[in-house]
Design an enzyme around this catalytic site. Structure first.
Site, PDB file in Angstrom:
ATOM      1  N   CYS A   9     -13.236 -18.419  46.362  1.00  0.00           N
ATOM      2  CA  CYS A   9     -13.066 -17.077  46.918  1.00  0.00           C
ATOM      3  C   CYS A   9     -12.244 -16.183  46.004  1.00  0.00           C
ATOM      4  O   CYS A   9     -12.166 -14.976  46.222  1.00  0.00           O
ATOM      5  CB  CYS A   9     -12.420 -17.164  48.311  1.00  0.00           C
ATOM      6  SG  CYS A   9     -13.637 -17.342  49.624  1.00  0.00           S
TER       7      CYS A   9
ATOM      8  N   LYS B 245     -14.397 -13.365  44.421  1.00  0.00           N
ATOM      9  CA  LYS B 245     -14.994 -12.279  45.211  1.00  0.00           C
ATOM     10  C   LYS B 245     -14.644 -10.925  44.613  1.00  0.00           C
ATOM     11  O   LYS B 245     -13.621 -10.752  43.958  1.00  0.00           O
ATOM     12  CB  LYS B 245     -14.483 -12.342  46.654  1.00  0.00           C
ATOM     13  CG  LYS B 245     -14.922 -13.585  47.416  1.00  0.00           C
ATOM     14  CD  LYS B 245     -14.353 -13.624  48.823  1.00  0.00           C
ATOM     15  CE  LYS B 245     -14.974 -12.553  49.708  1.00  0.00           C
ATOM     16  NZ  LYS B 245     -14.563 -12.726  51.114  1.00  0.00           N
TER      17      LYS B 245
ATOM     18  N   ASP C 287     -16.246 -10.856  61.291  1.00  0.00           N
ATOM     19  CA  ASP C 287     -16.609 -11.857  60.290  1.00  0.00           C
ATOM     20  C   ASP C 287     -18.104 -12.071  60.144  1.00  0.00           C
ATOM     21  O   ASP C 287     -18.563 -12.606  59.130  1.00  0.00           O
ATOM     22  CB  ASP C 287     -15.962 -13.201  60.623  1.00  0.00           C
ATOM     23  CG  ASP C 287     -14.437 -13.129  60.538  1.00  0.00           C
ATOM     24  OD1 ASP C 287     -13.946 -12.333  59.720  1.00  0.00           O
ATOM     25  OD2 ASP C 287     -13.758 -13.859  61.281  1.00  0.00           O
TER      26      ASP C 287
ATOM     27  N   ASP D  84     -34.327 -14.251  49.361  1.00  0.00           N
ATOM     28  CA  ASP D  84     -34.713 -14.169  47.957  1.00  0.00           C
ATOM     29  C   ASP D  84     -33.562 -13.573  47.168  1.00  0.00           C
ATOM     30  O   ASP D  84     -32.854 -12.686  47.660  1.00  0.00           O
ATOM     31  CB  ASP D  84     -35.957 -13.293  47.772  1.00  0.00           C
ATOM     32  CG  ASP D  84     -37.252 -14.082  47.902  1.00  0.00           C
ATOM     33  OD1 ASP D  84     -37.461 -14.985  47.067  1.00  0.00           O
ATOM     34  OD2 ASP D  84     -38.035 -13.802  48.830  1.00  0.00           O
TER      35      ASP D  84
ATOM     36  N   ASP E  73     -41.893 -11.577  52.205  1.00  0.00           N
ATOM     37  CA  ASP E  73     -42.192 -12.721  53.068  1.00  0.00           C
ATOM     38  C   ASP E  73     -42.314 -12.306  54.533  1.00  0.00           C
ATOM     39  O   ASP E  73     -43.140 -12.838  55.273  1.00  0.00           O
ATOM     40  CB  ASP E  73     -41.090 -13.781  52.939  1.00  0.00           C
ATOM     41  CG  ASP E  73     -41.115 -14.483  51.592  1.00  0.00           C
ATOM     42  OD1 ASP E  73     -42.186 -14.540  50.972  1.00  0.00           O
ATOM     43  OD2 ASP E  73     -40.048 -14.964  51.163  1.00  0.00           O
TER      44      ASP E  73
ATOM     45  N   ASP F  19     -47.332 -13.586  50.168  1.00  0.00           N
ATOM     46  CA  ASP F  19     -47.057 -12.635  49.094  1.00  0.00           C
ATOM     47  C   ASP F  19     -47.064 -13.383  47.764  1.00  0.00           C
ATOM     48  O   ASP F  19     -46.679 -14.542  47.679  1.00  0.00           O
ATOM     49  CB  ASP F  19     -45.745 -11.874  49.309  1.00  0.00           C
ATOM     50  CG  ASP F  19     -44.524 -12.779  49.351  1.00  0.00           C
ATOM     51  OD1 ASP F  19     -44.655 -13.955  49.750  1.00  0.00           O
ATOM     52  OD2 ASP F  19     -43.432 -12.315  48.990  1.00  0.00           O
TER      53      ASP F  19
END
Length: 381
Positions: free
Chosen positions: A43, A46, A76, A93, A116, A254
């Site tokens: 983290c 980030k 959250d 994706d 999709d 697709d």
């Protein structure tokens, strides 16, 4: 003394020595850039909360009544409602930047991720973003993140998709992806397994993005070729999906990373049919034939090429000029669908009127034969 060489180690530097001519960068910029020497993981990688909050504060995602807690709340996780009579369709994706413009990249990434959902016959509801931005000056990181998300939000606005959250981190390269949730009546799900003997095989967009952008990286592509490829990737699949559904599509997918043949084979296996594919009917982006002829392929092409084992007449077909393009991986590609033969021509005409000018019938479903191969390529060119 020998062991001390492995136990008494010099301290790792946390700052890089920069050789920047005087006056080229401010002291603050040099301070930030020098910190690139050692970046944390977990983290600690980030994007900072200040940068993130400023970007989110300037965005205006789609508002939906079935999104109970979204991007505008500090909670959250997002909370959405699935309406009575609907089921949830989920997909994800993500990929590295294919263009230098982060705004255009955001639009392409959003279109690709939505593919999709539309292929299944669903309507998108919400999206979660996953973004990685190279470390740099804070204002640069902020601008890249905002431009990417602004591009994506433009596509989401067109499709009624609410961006409800996500995750952003530092990365070696710019990348963006989305987890998309869609909604559909369970009785109307369009799967790959519905192809029937006699159905015509339709493709809504031209092929060639893989080889064209591989050529672009080698400075071997003409500007108009890349402009055409970008225009294709920026065209969404929502209207095409609705059109295919209206004309009784029996199966759909697709066309993306596995190329035309890879996704077609998924359909033939699931549907227990064979397909006669007409090479000369496959629509191609301008420049794709030229770049393939020069031996320029996407790095995924060799893996996709392994699927040639599904071709009944591979020896004959492989001699054709267009043969390599059925393995070309597509980014934000079109839809591949089977449509009843008596509705195919009307469907293609309707697709053309909707702006899918390259849409074409490229084959026909045949009864399953005795051979293990399920695709027969008719001579093209």
């Amino acid at each position: 003394r020998f062991m001390r060489k492995y136990n008494s180690l010099p301290a790792m530097t946390t700052r890089a020595e920069l050789d920047v001519p005087a006056g080229l960068a401010s002291r603050e910029t040099l301070e930030e850039l020098s910190a690139v020497a050692m970046r944390c993981g977990g983290c600690g990688a980030k994007v900072g909360a200040t940068v993130l909050s400023r970007v989110i504060g300037r965005l205006a995602p789609v508002q939906r009544k079935d999104v109970l807690i979204g991007l505008d709340a500090p909670d959250d996780a997002a909370v959405t409602r699935t309406p009575r009579g609907k089921v949830l369709v989920q997909t994800i994706d993500s990929f590295r930047a294919i263009v230098d413009d982060p705004y255009v990249f955001g639009k392409i990434a959003a279109n690709h991720s939505l593919g999709d959902i539309f292929a299944m016959g669903a309507s998108p509801q919400s999206a979660l973003a996953v973004a990685a931005v190279p470390y740099g000056p804070e204002e640069k990181v902020e601008d890249l993140l905002e431009q990417m998300l602004r591009g994506a939000l433009e596509i989401f606005a067109e499709t009624g998709t609410a961006l409800v959250g996500g995750h952003s981190s530092e990365g070696s390269e710019l990348s963006l992806g989305f987890s998309i949730n869609g909604l559909i009546d369970p009785e109307k799900i369009l799967q790959k397994s519905g192809m029937r003997t006699g159905d015509r095989i339709l493709l809504t967009k031209a092929l060639g993005t893989g080889t064209l952008f591989a050529a672009d990286m080698r400075l071997a592509a003409k500007g108009r070729w890349i402009a055409g490829a970008l225009a294709s990737m920026l065209q969404g699949n929502q209207d095409a999906a609705a059109c295919l559904h209206e004309h009784g599509a029996t199966a759909c997918t697709d066309v993306t990373g596995f190329g035309l043949l890879g996704h077609l084979v998924e359909m033939t296996k699931a549907s227990t049919v064979d397909v006669e594919l007409e090479l000369d009917k496959i629509p191609l982006l301008e420049g794709a034939v030229e770049t393939i002829a020069k031996g320029i392929f996407s790095t995924l092409q060799p893996q996709n090429l392994r699927l040639r084992r599904a071709i009944a007449n591979v020896g004959e077909a492989s001699e054709r000029t267009l043969y390599p393009l059925i393995f070309d991986p597509q980014t934000a590609g079109g839809l591949l669908a089977s449509v009843p033969a008596n509705k195919a021509d009307h469907c293609i005409e309707a697709l053309h009127q909707l702006g899918y000018h390259c849409a074409a019938a490229i084959g026909v479903a045949q009864p399953r034969g005795k051979l293990p191969e399920s695709v027969y390529l008719t001579p093209g060119d």
